[in-house]
Design a protein around this motif. Structure first.
Motif: not given
Lengths: 294, 271
Positions: B73-78
């Motif tokens: 999720i963090a990678a996608l959001a970034t």
């Protein structure tokens, strides 16, 4: 610039802005309007919803539990926001000039809690503050202070959570404030000391006025976050003892996903929006921060 | 003067110690035998080091699944944030057009809207889009945070125009200028933005709690919360879980400390 060029730029600008605007529209702007719409209904997620006007709002303000949650949120904010900002500013001032031996390690220690997630922060402090096996009450007893039951006494629970929040977040503010401090030119201080101004006067006549915009801006952002605090209470107290630490966000969450009263939960969200947005807007305008940002 | 300085040094070390002691206590507790965890007098040096709490935790809870979910999720959001805000920041900082100031003012105002309060309507919107219990549904609202656009815009607007003019004379269009001039000189800003959004998403709690209700899509913060729900309090397991959740952050912080701190100081909104 010629008018046609500006117009063409306008089309390109719109095209470039479009992906962000679509995202922001769907996931930030529309929810505000839609939330207000939901709050005017006895909302039924699977069937037809009945329009009831402002009844949800009326019900809320007649509900002592909601008024209590509103009050708790304000108490928490009144403790947490000054604490977070003050501790952050003090850290930034202490670490300001680089000559402290081992300054990088000190900075790392003060900043690191910010990288913990809120569940870790809450779980860890539950343990630290535990009346039986916690080390905070233990060492308080060692120095002769009779420790209160931090998370289980209605008067102390919200200030305690505010202190924990400051432990968690002040390091972040420290970094931001220090960047602001470092941007103040050294010659201002040199000139001031030539004129015989001591460090206290230098702080009040140079540092504070020049830091004012960034402190106030940080204050607004901390307020916005603080009014919506949920994680800390959910993990540390679950709103207790009783409802002594039930803040607005927790009340909203429970109204929606425990009582399934989505209309009323949306009304809580909209009230929170009006309060937070209204207060920050007034602060922003009164303090004249607009020109500082462009 | 001299004494004053040593006093300040002493105060700094003391504060750093007090601030970091809880983390040390968590680590010590995680490897202690259970009776010593529940002892009334603190034992800083455990009589023996045991890893059994970690084993018990991994047997009871899908810790690595939470970790993987959080990371995705963090990678996608970034990633979404970086792409979307690049174009928008270019439009706000490098193009002259009517209405630019209005849009910029709206952007600043949008930063004063706490996005968590939207979670009830957002829940229904994301549900209607079929994105409930998906990583995309968890990440997209994070990518719409106005702070990211603000950060990048503040950096873009301070880039001198000469480079851009030279590129324009060489026949570059807006995309060419963006790709060959603006992005290469803005790499520090991208670093700051990515670090800021990644940490924010990694630790995000409110929206994940609402949008990710199925057990198999839980993130680390939401999963860890399940350790406190159950009746009896098991501090040994709680500390083991907290320590394991902290370890990746600690390792990455030790390696990238300077970048993270300068990234945060850039991302922290200031003048």
């Amino acid at each position: 610039m010629p008018k046609s060029k500006r117009n063409r730029n306008g089309a390109i600008a719109l095209l470039f802005l479009l992906p962000y605007l679509v995202l922001w529209g769907i996931f930030a702007f529309v929810p505000i309007v839609y939330g207000f719409f939901i709050s005017l209904h006895k909302w039924n997620p699977i069937g037809t919803s009945k329009f009831i006007g402002f009844q949800n709002y009326g019900d809320l303000f007649r509900n002592p539990r909601f008024v209590g949650a509103l009050w708790n949120t304000l108490i928490y904010a009144a403790w947490a926001i000054p604490l977070i900002l003050l501790v952050g500013l003090v850290f930034a001032l202490l670490l300001r000039r680089g000559q402290l031996p081992g300054g990088a390690a000190v900075e790392a220690a003060l900043f690191f809690p910010y990288l913990l997630n809120v569940s870790v922060v809450g779980i860890l402090w539950r343990f630290l503050l535990d009346p039986d096996v916690g080390i905070v009450p233990y060492y308080l007893r060692v120095v002769g202070v009779d420790p209160p039951n931090f998370l289980n006494s209605p008067m102390i629970v919200l200030p305690t959570i505010a202190v924990v929040s400051a432990w968690w977040l002040a390091g972040y503010r420290m970094i931001v404030f220090r960047a602001g401090l470092n941007a103040i030119p050294d010659d201002l201080y040199e000139a001031a000391s030539l004129d015989g101004a001591g460090s206290v006067r230098q702080f009040f006549f140079i540092t504070l006025p020049l830091m004012r915009p960034s402190i106030l801006f940080a204050a607004i952002l901390t307020l916005v976050a603080g009014m919506c605090m949920l994680g800390q209470v959910l993990v540390m107290t679950n709103g207790g003892p009783g409802t002594a630490s039930e803040v607005m966000a927790l009340f909203m969450y429970r109204t929606a996903f425990e009582s399934f009263n989505f209309g009323q939960a949306a009304a809580v969200g909209f009230i929170l929006f009006v309060i937070v947005f209204g207060v920050s807007l007034v602060l922003f305008r009164v303090l004249g921060l607009r020109s500082e940002l462009s | 003067m001299r004494a004053g300085r040593y006093l300040r040094y002493g105060l700094c070390y003391l504060l750093a110690l007090v601030w970091f002691v809880p983390v040390v206590w968590m680590a010590v507790t995680a490897v202690k035998p259970t009776p010593e965890v529940m002892s009334f007098t603190p034992r800083w040096i455990p009589s023996e080091v045991t890893f059994s709490h970690f084993g018990e935790l991994l047997a009871k809870k899908p810790f690595f699944l939470w970790l993987l979910n959080s990371f995705q999720i963090a990678a996608l959001a970034t990633a979404i944030t970086v792409v979307v805000t690049t174009f928008a920041a270019y439009a706000l900082a490098r193009l002259e057009w009517r209405g630019r100031n209005v849009v910029f003012t709206m952007l600043i105002l949008a930063m004063f809207v706490p996005w968590e309060i939207n979670s009830i309507p957002l829940f229904f919107i994301v549900k209607d889009l079929g994105l409930l219990n998906t990583f995309l549904g968890a990440a997209l609202p994070l990518a719409a945070l106005p702070v990211s656009l603000f950060l990048l815009r503040q950096f873009f607007i301070n880039i001198p125009t000469d480079l851009e003019d030279a590129a324009r004379i060489d026949g570059c269009g807006h995309l060419g200028i963006l790709w060959h001039v603006i992005i290469p000189v803005s790499l520090p800003a991208y670093g700051a933005l990515s670090i800021f959004i990644f940490i924010f998403s990694w630790n995000e709690f409110f929206w994940s709690l609402i949008s990710l209700q199925r057990a198999d899509v839980r993130t680390l913060p939401i999963g860890l919360k399940t350790l406190v729900g159950a009746g009896d309090i098991q501090y040994d397991l709680m500390m083991a879980g907290s320590f394991m959740a902290t370890l990746p952050a600690l390792i990455i912080f030790l390696i990238l400390r300077r970048h993270i701190i300068s990234g945060i100081s850039m991302a922290g909104v200031r003048r």
